[in-house]
Design a protein around this motif. Structure first.
Motif, PDB file in Angstrom:
ATOM      1  N   THR A 224       0.837  -1.203   0.000  1.00 42.39           N
ATOM      2  CA  THR A 224       0.000   0.000   0.000  1.00 42.39           C
ATOM      3  C   THR A 224       0.871   1.253   0.000  1.00 42.39           C
ATOM      4  O   THR A 224       1.858   1.340   0.739  1.00 42.39           O
ATOM      5  CB  THR A 224      -0.904   0.007   1.244  1.00 42.39           C
TER       6      THR A 224
ATOM      7  N   SER B 218       0.710   5.432   0.503  1.00 44.06           N
ATOM      8  CA  SER B 218      -0.149   6.484   1.056  1.00 44.06           C
ATOM      9  C   SER B 218       0.487   7.845   0.803  1.00 44.06           C
ATOM     10  O   SER B 218       1.668   8.061   1.071  1.00 44.06           O
ATOM     11  CB  SER B 218      -0.337   6.271   2.562  1.00 44.06           C
TER      12      SER B 218
ATOM     13  N   ASP C 143      -4.380   9.652   0.714  1.00 41.43           N
ATOM     14  CA  ASP C 143      -4.857   8.950  -0.477  1.00 41.43           C
ATOM     15  C   ASP C 143      -4.123   7.620  -0.626  1.00 41.43           C
ATOM     16  O   ASP C 143      -2.882   7.585  -0.613  1.00 41.43           O
ATOM     17  CB  ASP C 143      -4.624   9.805  -1.734  1.00 41.43           C
ATOM     18  N   ILE C 144      -4.888   6.554  -0.748  1.00 41.16           N
ATOM     19  CA  ILE C 144      -4.317   5.217  -0.856  1.00 41.16           C
ATOM     20  C   ILE C 144      -4.234   4.800  -2.323  1.00 41.16           C
ATOM     21  O   ILE C 144      -5.168   4.996  -3.099  1.00 41.16           O
ATOM     22  CB  ILE C 144      -5.180   4.190  -0.089  1.00 41.16           C
TER      23      ILE C 144
ATOM     24  N   ASP D  49      -2.802   3.011   8.244  1.00 40.76           N
ATOM     25  CA  ASP D  49      -3.501   3.004   6.948  1.00 40.76           C
ATOM     26  C   ASP D  49      -4.373   1.768   6.741  1.00 40.76           C
ATOM     27  O   ASP D  49      -4.925   1.573   5.655  1.00 40.76           O
ATOM     28  CB  ASP D  49      -2.470   3.076   5.798  1.00 40.76           C
TER      29      ASP D  49
ATOM     30  N   ASN E 144      -8.286   2.445   5.755  1.00 45.17           N
ATOM     31  CA  ASN E 144      -8.400   3.111   4.456  1.00 45.17           C
ATOM     32  C   ASN E 144      -7.971   2.183   3.312  1.00 45.17           C
ATOM     33  O   ASN E 144      -8.601   2.130   2.253  1.00 45.17           O
ATOM     34  CB  ASN E 144      -7.541   4.383   4.446  1.00 45.17           C
ATOM     35  N   ALA E 145      -6.925   1.406   3.552  1.00 42.99           N
ATOM     36  CA  ALA E 145      -6.424   0.494   2.520  1.00 42.99           C
ATOM     37  C   ALA E 145      -7.446  -0.608   2.219  1.00 42.99           C
ATOM     38  O   ALA E 145      -7.713  -0.938   1.054  1.00 42.99           O
ATOM     39  CB  ALA E 145      -5.095  -0.118   2.957  1.00 42.99           C
TER      40      ALA E 145
END
Length: 884
Positions: free
Chosen positions: A809, A811, A815-816, A844, A847-848
């Motif tokens: 991932t 970041s 924003d991912i 994260d 969100n991820a």
């Protein structure tokens, strides 16, 4: 009659065996054996005729004759096996002194002489009995047996499905809509292009009901239409005339098949037509109507729809919930398994009956022996499917009655039991297990058993279950044919069981007395082994499966196992043993040794003398691989738990097992040093018949990074179907491509980033799991499970169903993003499930996961997904420490 036919077939092969010169039979005995063989072949031909007739249409005398043939065939086979055991020469592991060797040789010669003399007398007596059985065959006119078509006509119970009121139909809307769309183009108009749809599934799912509903719904959209049933014994001329009658209202009985086809073509030319052929059984009939075919597998009803149908049938057309009986309803519907016919049948039993009666229905194996028209119709429908099976599949299906209801049946264990029981005969082009696997797949394809996949990510069928309705049917047939004797908590062990040829002991509550069961050929026990008689009570046992509950404790139950000289299959559950008797090496006929989950530390060295052993399963024990494993040159299947560095010669010994078809290691395998790595590659390349290599975790490490890869001179077998062999070895991937491995369907491999493109060209790949060396961040190098693939192109892996991979991932201000194109998964047309490991900092995680989930949910094909988020820094540290 399938059991009798199969038993005789196995015996005829054995009679051919003892006629070989190596057994040195007297001339008179050889002639008797030849006469016996000819008579038994004649009986087998008569039994095949009998087997083509449903049992309920057979004369009682014919049934008794068939049972007598089966029993005498068992008796003859026991005699032959006893002879073969006695004349088999046992070579000692260490050569004795000359005098002892001479005495041993004289003793062996005397034993062989006595054995040959004894079998001569036995064959003479058996020949006399067979002649009497043959005389009864002629007296009963068995060869003239044909179905009793002149008797009372049995109306096909499926005909009622053709005249169901639309409001009575439950759970067909989705299927009906899908098939309707297949008959139409995108604008909703019926397409002029010829389409063939086939709906398949076992009896009772509602195929005829669905087909009739489709016909009623779409009929008006076509210029002409016909709905024609066929059945098990089709007449092509009648089929064509029936279609003609539906279209023009008259038949042309004077026309032959070719003329009828030409007439129908003329009538249908330039017209839109809908023709439904119901209940096709044989391939030849299907070829008449088959063109471009769309196969639709009719699925069982969902729990909600099952409940709706149950209540409609119970209350006479309306859905009235019985909330106060919720627990009882759920139990009953679970038994039905979503099969409409089963639901209707059980509900029909309960109409007007008190609640106390419901538990009686539930606790019965199937639907009990209630006199009920729906119950009888259900059995008749299932019997149509059963009698359509060829003889060998009938026998294999009947054998499944040894298992209790809802039992998960291991595929490989079942096939090896079929082999040991003599249901499978070897052919030049395929081995015994491979033929058994074909039988298993045929039963799945005919919907007689329900397949079960093992690991949720690899799409490999590892077992099956039997629907309760099918189990009810085969238990009744098995009991009627005296094929298997089942003992459960409701049965008492009686003297009649002493004559049982196959015993299946399930959930008994009282120990069984040590009564002699001299004739038993197999014992399958799901109970605690302590409840069973001593093994000394059995003389001719071929199959012994002690598969009782986990944690049972019967450490001494194998005390007399060495006396079971006829044994071919030994399978143990968790029975608490820590040591195997040394006498186990005396069982020269042993084909399968499965030690289950027991605390056994080593195998007796005498096992190395089991020259016929085909399957050795020690993957749930603590046994280290023995140094003499290469002696078992007949091995086809080897399942281990762990191969460590202390097993110094295993990689060399493995290359001697030229017949090996499957290698499974449930734990880890260590290959340290150039020598081990090179020997491993050399041995694997020698296994020309290998189909499955499945190793859970591999450590591979070379002394020098400059060592030349052995895979530049070795190749894997083109027979490989499953390859799970993931370790770091440059050059290996070059040997894995579609031209070299055309049958590969399941792959797990360690790859480097530049080697990824080749996998897109695999046309047969069903599941793919890649391990890739990847730099996660900074200069830390780790091994990360699965590769960041980038994207899939259109045409890549067209049959891939399961994919497992990992991505890192990224970041940027919340924003991912990922360096993988999730939308490209839409280019894999048959993809069903995706497992994604997201490597990200803990902050994260949420969100991820949400970003990945949204991307997968937007795919045009519905894909089941599993998302697992992992700490990227912790994972990096842990793997780096493992490698250091």
């Amino acid at each position: 009659m399938s059991a009798s036919t199969r038993a005789l077939g196995s015996l005829i092969l054995k009679l051919g065996e003892i006629l070989k010169a190596e057994y040195k039979l007297q001339t008179r005995v050889k002639e008797d054996v030849k006469d016996l063989n000819r008579e038994l072949e004649s009986m087998q031909a008569a039994l095949r005729k009998v087997g083509d007739v449903p049992r309920d249409q057979l004369d009682e005398q014919v049934k008794l004759w068939a049972n007598e043939v089966r029993e005498i065939s068992y008796k003859i086979e026991d005699t032959i096996d006893k002879f073969m055991v006695q004349v088999m020469v046992t070579k000692p592991a260490v050569k004795p002194r000359k005098l002892k060797r001479l005495k041993k040789k004289m003793c062996d010669l005397f034993t062989e002489f006595m054995a040959r003399h004894a079998i001569g007398d036995d064959i003479k007596e058996i020949k006399s009995r067979v002649e009497k059985v043959a005389a009864r065959r002629d007296r009963y006119k068995v060869n003239d047996v044909v179905p009793n078509l002149a008797g009372p006509l049995m109306v096909d119970p499926r005909l009622s499905a053709l005249y169901k009121d639309r409001k009575e139909l439950v759970g067909i809307d989705d299927s009906l809509n899908e098939l309707t769309k297949k008959l139409s183009n995108e604008d909703g108009d019926v397409s002029k292009q010829l389409q063939i749809l086939s709906v398949f599934g076992f009896g009772g799912l509602g195929k005829t009901t669905l087909a009739k509903a489709l016909y009623d719904k779409c009929q008006a959209q076509f210029d002409c239409s016909a709905f024609v049933p066929v059945g098990r014994n089709p007449s092509v001329k009648k089929l064509l005339n029936d279609i003609l009658f539906e279209i023009v209202g008259r038949k042309n009985l004077e026309l032959d098949e070719r003329e009828l086809i030409n007439k129908l073509r003329g009538l249908l030319e330039n017209k839109r037509y809908l023709i439904i052929i119901d209940d096709i059984w044989d391939i030849e009939t299907w070829k008449i109507v088959k063109q471009n075919n769309y196969n639709y597998s009719l699925q069982p009803l969902s729990p909600d729809l099952s409940e709706d149908l149950f209540h409609i049938r119970l209350s006479g057309g309306q859905i009235k919930r019985l909330d106060h009986l919720r627990a009882e309803v759920d139990k009953i519907l679970h038994k039905c398994g979503g099969v409409p016919l089963a639901i209707i049948t059980i509900a029909s039993l309960l109409v007007g009956k008190p609640v106390e009666f419901w538990s009686k229905v539930y606790t019965s194996i199937g639907f009990g022996n209630e006199e009920n028209e729906d119950v009888e119709n259900t059995r008749k429908i299932l019997l149509f499917s059963y009698y359509d099976l060829p003889c060998h599949l009938n026998t294999c299906l009947l054998y499944l009655s040894i298992y209790p209801e809802d039992h998960l049946i291991e595929k490989e264990s079942l096939i090896w039991k079929w082999v040991a029981e003599g249901f499978i005969h070897e052919e030049p082009v395929a081995g015994l297990f491979e033929i058994g696997e074909v039988y298993f797949n045929e039963l799945v394809n005919k919907s007689m058993i329900m397949p079960v996949e093992g690991d949720e990510y690899n799409c490999i069928i590892t077992g099956c279950r039997v629907h309760d309705m099918i189990l009810d049917m085969i238990c009744l047939l098995s009991k009627e044919e005296k094929f298997i004797t089942i003992l459960d908590s409701d049965e008492q062990y009686t003297t009649s069981h002493c004559n049982a040829r196959r015993l299946a002991v399930q959930h008994i509550v009282q120990p069984l007395a040590s009564t002699s069961t001299l004739q038993a050929r197999s014992l399958n026990a799901m109970c605690n082994a302590a409840m069973l008689p001593s093994l000394s009570c059995f003389e001719v046992l071929r199959v012994l499966a002690l598969e009782g509950p986990s944690g049972s404790h019967s450490p001494n139950h194998l005390e007399h196992v060495g006396k079971l000289v006829h044994l071919k299959h030994l399978k143990l559950g968790s029975i608490g043993i820590s040591e195997l008797p040394k006498e186990i090496g005396h069982m020269k006929f042993l084909l399968v040794l499965d030690l289950g989950e027991n605390s056994i530390n080593e195998l007796p060295e005498s096992i190395g003398q089991l020259s016929q052993l085909k399957c050795l399963n020690i993957c749930k024990t603590k046994i280290d691989v023995p140094c003499w494993i290469g002696n078992l040159t007949s091995l086809e299947e080897l399942s281990l738990q762990h191969v460590g560095d202390q097993n110094s010669n295993f990689v060399t010994e493995l290359g001697k097992l030229k017949e090996l078809r499957k290698l499974f290691i449930s734990g880890s395998m260590c290959l340290y040093g150039d020598c081990k790595m090179n020997n491993w590659a050399e041995s694997i390349a020698k296994l020309s018949r290998i189909q499955v290599i499945e190793i859970d975790f591999m450590y591979g490490w070379r002394d020098s990074i400059h060592e030349e890869s052995p895979w530049e001179q070795y190749a894997l077998s083109p027979q490989l179907r499953v390859l799970h062999m993931s370790y770091r070895e440059p050059g290996l991937v070059a040997r894995i491509n579609p031209s070299l491995l055309p049958n590969l369907s399941h792959l797990r491999l360690h790859v480097f980033s530049l080697e990824l493109k080749v996998f897109g060209s695999f046309r047969e790949l069903v599941s793919l799991l890649l391990d890739m060396r990847s730099a996660l961040h900074h200069d830390t190098v780790v091994f990360m499970t699965a590769a960041t693939l980038g994207s899939f192109q259109e045409g890549d892996m067209p049959v891939l169903e399961s994919l497992w991979f990992s991505i890192v991932t990224q970041s940027n201000d919340g924003d991912i993003s990922f360096d993988f194109d999730f939308a490209s998964l839409g280019n894999l047309p048959l993809l069903q499930e995706v497992v994604v490991s997201l490597y990200a900092p803990p902050a994260d995680y949420v969100n991820a996961e949400e970003t990945a989930k949204r991307a997968i949910d937007m795919l045009p094909n519905r894909v089941t997904h599993y998302i697992d988020t992992r700490d990227i820094e912790e994972w990096s540290r842990r793997l780096t420490n493992r490698l250091s």
